[in-house]
Design a protein around this motif. Structure first.
Motif, PDB file in Angstrom:
ATOM      1  N   LEU A  78      12.263  -0.575   2.811  1.00  0.00           N
ATOM      2  CA  LEU A  78      13.508   0.075   2.189  1.00  0.00           C
ATOM      3  C   LEU A  78      12.843   0.570   0.968  1.00  0.00           C
ATOM      4  N   GLY A  79      13.507   1.810   0.459  1.00  0.00           N
ATOM      5  CA  GLY A  79      13.070   2.426  -0.813  1.00  0.00           C
ATOM      6  C   GLY A  79      11.877   3.620  -0.754  1.00  0.00           C
ATOM      7  N   LEU A  80      11.327   3.805   0.390  1.00  0.00           N
ATOM      8  CA  LEU A  80      10.533   4.785   0.453  1.00  0.00           C
ATOM      9  C   LEU A  80      11.088   6.093   0.650  1.00  0.00           C
TER      10      LEU A  80
ATOM     11  N   LEU B 136      18.739  -5.382  -5.021  1.00  0.00           N
ATOM     12  CA  LEU B 136      19.956  -5.061  -4.356  1.00  0.00           C
ATOM     13  C   LEU B 136      20.671  -3.852  -4.492  1.00  0.00           C
ATOM     14  N   ARG B 137      20.041  -2.975  -5.479  1.00  0.00           N
ATOM     15  CA  ARG B 137      20.358  -1.472  -5.619  1.00  0.00           C
ATOM     16  C   ARG B 137      19.525  -0.724  -4.415  1.00  0.00           C
ATOM     17  N   ILE B 138      18.509  -1.073  -4.121  1.00  0.00           N
ATOM     18  CA  ILE B 138      17.630  -0.688  -2.978  1.00  0.00           C
ATOM     19  C   ILE B 138      18.210  -1.096  -1.723  1.00  0.00           C
ATOM     20  N   VAL B 139      18.447  -2.279  -1.566  1.00  0.00           N
ATOM     21  CA  VAL B 139      19.237  -2.635  -0.127  1.00  0.00           C
ATOM     22  C   VAL B 139      20.458  -1.975  -0.030  1.00  0.00           C
ATOM     23  N   ASP B 140      21.393  -1.727  -1.141  1.00  0.00           N
ATOM     24  CA  ASP B 140      22.798  -1.058  -0.966  1.00  0.00           C
ATOM     25  C   ASP B 140      22.460   0.433  -0.578  1.00  0.00           C
ATOM     26  N   ALA B 141      21.525   0.812  -1.318  1.00  0.00           N
ATOM     27  CA  ALA B 141      21.212   2.409  -1.158  1.00  0.00           C
ATOM     28  C   ALA B 141      20.752   2.757   0.379  1.00  0.00           C
ATOM     29  N   ALA B 142      19.933   1.908   0.570  1.00  0.00           N
ATOM     30  CA  ALA B 142      19.351   1.998   2.104  1.00  0.00           C
ATOM     31  C   ALA B 142      20.354   1.958   3.074  1.00  0.00           C
ATOM     32  N   LEU B 143      21.214   0.745   2.967  1.00  0.00           N
ATOM     33  CA  LEU B 143      22.240   0.842   4.076  1.00  0.00           C
ATOM     34  C   LEU B 143      23.252   1.884   4.285  1.00  0.00           C
TER      35      LEU B 143
ATOM     36  N   LEU C  67       0.721  -1.020  -0.141  1.00  0.00           N
ATOM     37  CA  LEU C  67       0.088  -0.156   0.044  1.00  0.00           C
ATOM     38  C   LEU C  67       0.888   1.360   0.005  1.00  0.00           C
ATOM     39  N   LEU C  68       1.807   1.112   0.986  1.00  0.00           N
ATOM     40  CA  LEU C  68       2.833   2.511   1.101  1.00  0.00           C
ATOM     41  C   LEU C  68       3.581   2.585  -0.411  1.00  0.00           C
ATOM     42  N   ALA C  69       4.098   1.665  -0.763  1.00  0.00           N
ATOM     43  CA  ALA C  69       4.853   1.555  -2.075  1.00  0.00           C
ATOM     44  C   ALA C  69       3.984   2.270  -3.250  1.00  0.00           C
ATOM     45  N   ALA C  70       2.622   1.958  -3.287  1.00  0.00           N
ATOM     46  CA  ALA C  70       1.802   2.260  -4.494  1.00  0.00           C
ATOM     47  C   ALA C  70       1.681   3.809  -4.325  1.00  0.00           C
ATOM     48  N   HIS C  71       1.189   4.062  -2.972  1.00  0.00           N
ATOM     49  CA  HIS C  71       1.153   5.301  -2.605  1.00  0.00           C
ATOM     50  C   HIS C  71       2.120   6.406  -2.747  1.00  0.00           C
ATOM     51  N   ALA C  72       3.461   5.900  -2.577  1.00  0.00           N
ATOM     52  CA  ALA C  72       4.575   6.727  -2.842  1.00  0.00           C
ATOM     53  C   ALA C  72       5.135   6.602  -4.268  1.00  0.00           C
ATOM     54  N   ARG C  73       4.803   5.655  -5.393  1.00  0.00           N
ATOM     55  CA  ARG C  73       5.024   5.437  -6.421  1.00  0.00           C
ATOM     56  C   ARG C  73       6.560   4.991  -6.295  1.00  0.00           C
ATOM     57  N   ARG C  74       6.818   4.130  -5.434  1.00  0.00           N
ATOM     58  CA  ARG C  74       8.236   3.559  -5.300  1.00  0.00           C
ATOM     59  C   ARG C  74       8.331   2.096  -5.276  1.00  0.00           C
ATOM     60  N   GLU C  75       9.350   1.546  -5.803  1.00  0.00           N
ATOM     61  CA  GLU C  75       9.696   0.117  -5.654  1.00  0.00           C
ATOM     62  C   GLU C  75      10.142  -0.047  -4.241  1.00  0.00           C
ATOM     63  N   VAL C  76       9.924  -0.917  -3.363  1.00  0.00           N
ATOM     64  CA  VAL C  76      10.352  -1.086  -2.222  1.00  0.00           C
ATOM     65  C   VAL C  76      10.881  -2.595  -1.874  1.00  0.00           C
ATOM     66  N   VAL C  77      11.530  -2.955  -0.951  1.00  0.00           N
ATOM     67  CA  VAL C  77      12.130  -4.020  -0.473  1.00  0.00           C
ATOM     68  C   VAL C  77      11.751  -3.999   1.114  1.00  0.00           C
ATOM     69  N   MET C  78      11.297  -5.368   1.382  1.00  0.00           N
ATOM     70  CA  MET C  78      11.002  -5.681   2.805  1.00  0.00           C
ATOM     71  C   MET C  78      12.013  -6.257   3.290  1.00  0.00           C
ATOM     72  N   MET C  79      12.602  -5.607   4.387  1.00  0.00           N
ATOM     73  CA  MET C  79      13.676  -6.101   5.422  1.00  0.00           C
ATOM     74  C   MET C  79      13.406  -6.348   6.660  1.00  0.00           C
ATOM     75  N   LEU C  80      13.590  -7.421   7.348  1.00  0.00           N
ATOM     76  CA  LEU C  80      13.542  -7.501   8.823  1.00  0.00           C
ATOM     77  C   LEU C  80      14.576  -7.557   9.610  1.00  0.00           C
ATOM     78  N   ALA C  81      14.742  -6.962  10.852  1.00  0.00           N
ATOM     79  CA  ALA C  81      16.049  -6.688  11.447  1.00  0.00           C
ATOM     80  C   ALA C  81      15.839  -6.757  12.841  1.00  0.00           C
ATOM     81  N   ASN C  82      16.790  -7.243  13.445  1.00  0.00           N
ATOM     82  CA  ASN C  82      16.987  -7.207  15.100  1.00  0.00           C
ATOM     83  C   ASN C  82      18.388  -6.886  15.308  1.00  0.00           C
ATOM     84  N   GLY C  83      18.784  -6.894  16.669  1.00  0.00           N
ATOM     85  CA  GLY C  83      20.147  -6.587  16.963  1.00  0.00           C
ATOM     86  C   GLY C  83      21.466  -7.656  16.394  1.00  0.00           C
ATOM     87  N   ILE C  84      20.588  -8.718  15.695  1.00  0.00           N
ATOM     88  CA  ILE C  84      21.595  -9.588  15.391  1.00  0.00           C
ATOM     89  C   ILE C  84      22.050  -9.662  13.845  1.00  0.00           C
ATOM     90  N   VAL C  85      20.791  -9.613  13.075  1.00  0.00           N
ATOM     91  CA  VAL C  85      20.850  -9.910  11.793  1.00  0.00           C
ATOM     92  C   VAL C  85      19.688  -8.998  11.048  1.00  0.00           C
TER      93      VAL C  85
END
Length: 325
Positions: free
Chosen positions: A279-281, A178-185, A133-151
């Motif tokens: 990632l990507g918003l 991969l471009r989205i992940v790299d840019a977000a990191l 929903l948010l990707a369509a609203h912002a007109r962006r391609e996004v990647v889902m990333m889950l994270a905690n303090g370990i990985v």
């Protein structure tokens, strides 16, 4: 910088409102602006026997712990644990109004509680998830990333049948993710030269083509091309050994080919403090890493750890993004 974060409780019949009430008792290095229904929040506060003070924009707060509220009323005050499809439009409206506040610069990031997809669809709104929903609203391609303090685990494909995963692993899809992940990191996490581990699709990463050819025909050529552009990519790696602690220390994130390839490891390592990052918003968006827990709603048993982690993570990302601007 003290960021303003839009906070959306999510499904009113679930645990989202009471998690927000628990957040209201905490001190975060951010100002929270709730987008939701006051009655649902006060009902949750009463169930928990906790105070809750809300004020609208421009009003003088009655308490130092008062939170700003953007009122988006639900037409039906559903009972705890029983989602009401009549609330579908207001649940979605809370998400889109919070997202628009971020796009307009009124808020610096967005934190979302769990929604009930079935109730939204039963309410007549085609809905596959908040991230889409948010990707369509912002007109962006996004990647889902889950994270905690370990990985940190990003996903190439998300909610699709396993039969469809192999066909979805294309050079364009892998390149874009991969471009989205790299840019977000780099931008959001402040990592100057991120290293991303890329998992193979097949057991043993295909065993040189004996257990599948996706690694040879799609994944490795795409990684080679992106390495030539300066991305630091490791793989394709066998998924059964990529998450060993000694290896993880050398990676800033892992890209899994499908949902259940990477997320069981992340959730086993520290489920309570895991968060879901889009990632990507154009703004940071962080969500809890759990569902509506309808069976716990109104009982005071829900663990707020993931919401607290989401708020802290979103505030940190918002500050990093501002400093990098």
């Amino acid at each position: 910088m003290r960021p303003r974060l839009a906070l959306v409780p999510g499904e009113p019949a679930g645990i989202g409102p009471e998690l927000v009430v628990r957040a209201a008792q905490q001190d975060f290095d951010a100002d929270l602006v709730i987008h939701g229904d006051a009655a649902a929040l006060h009902r949750a506060a009463a169930a928990l026997s906790l105070p809750l003070h809300l004020h609208r924009a421009g009003e003088t707060p009655a308490s130092p712990r008062s939170l700003e509220l953007v009122e988006i009323p639900h037409p039906d005050q559903a009972a705890f644990g029983i989602p009401e499809p009549a609330n579908a439009a207001s649940v979605v409206a809370a998400l889109t109004r919070a997202a628009q506040a971020c796009l307009d610069g009124d808020c610096d990031g967005m934190v979302t509680g769990p929604v009930h997809k079935a109730a939204i669809n039963q309410g007549g709104i085609a809905f596959t998830g908040t991230t889409g929903l948010l990707a369509a609203h912002a007109r962006r391609e996004v990647v889902m990333m889950l994270a905690n303090g370990i990985v940190r685990v990003a996903l190439l494909t998300v909610h699709m049948p396993l039969r469809a995963v192999a066909d979805a692993i294309t050079p364009d899809a892998l390149d874009g993710a991969l471009r989205i992940v790299d840019a977000a990191l780099r931008r959001d996490f402040g990592i100057a030269e991120p290293v991303v581990a890329v998992l193979g699709l097949n057991p043993h990463a295909g065993e040189d083509g004996h257990l599948g050819r996706e690694e040879i025909e799609v994944i490795e050529p795409t990684l080679q091309r992106l390495r030539g552009e300066g991305l630091r990519l490791v793989g394709p790696l066998p998924a059964d050994t990529a998450f060993l602690p000694g290896k993880l220390r050398g990676f800033d994130a892992v890209l899994a080919m499908y949902h259940d390839q990477g997320l069981p490891v992340l959730k086993y390592s520290d489920f309570a403090n895991a968060v879901n990052i889009s990632l990507g918003l154009p703004y940071p968006r962080v969500a809890v890493d759990h569902g509506t827990a309808l069976d716990l709603a109104g009982k005071g048993l829900a663990d707020p750890s993931s919401l607290f982690a989401a708020i802290r993570t979103c505030a940190r990302l918002a500050r990093q993004r501002r400093s990098a601007a």
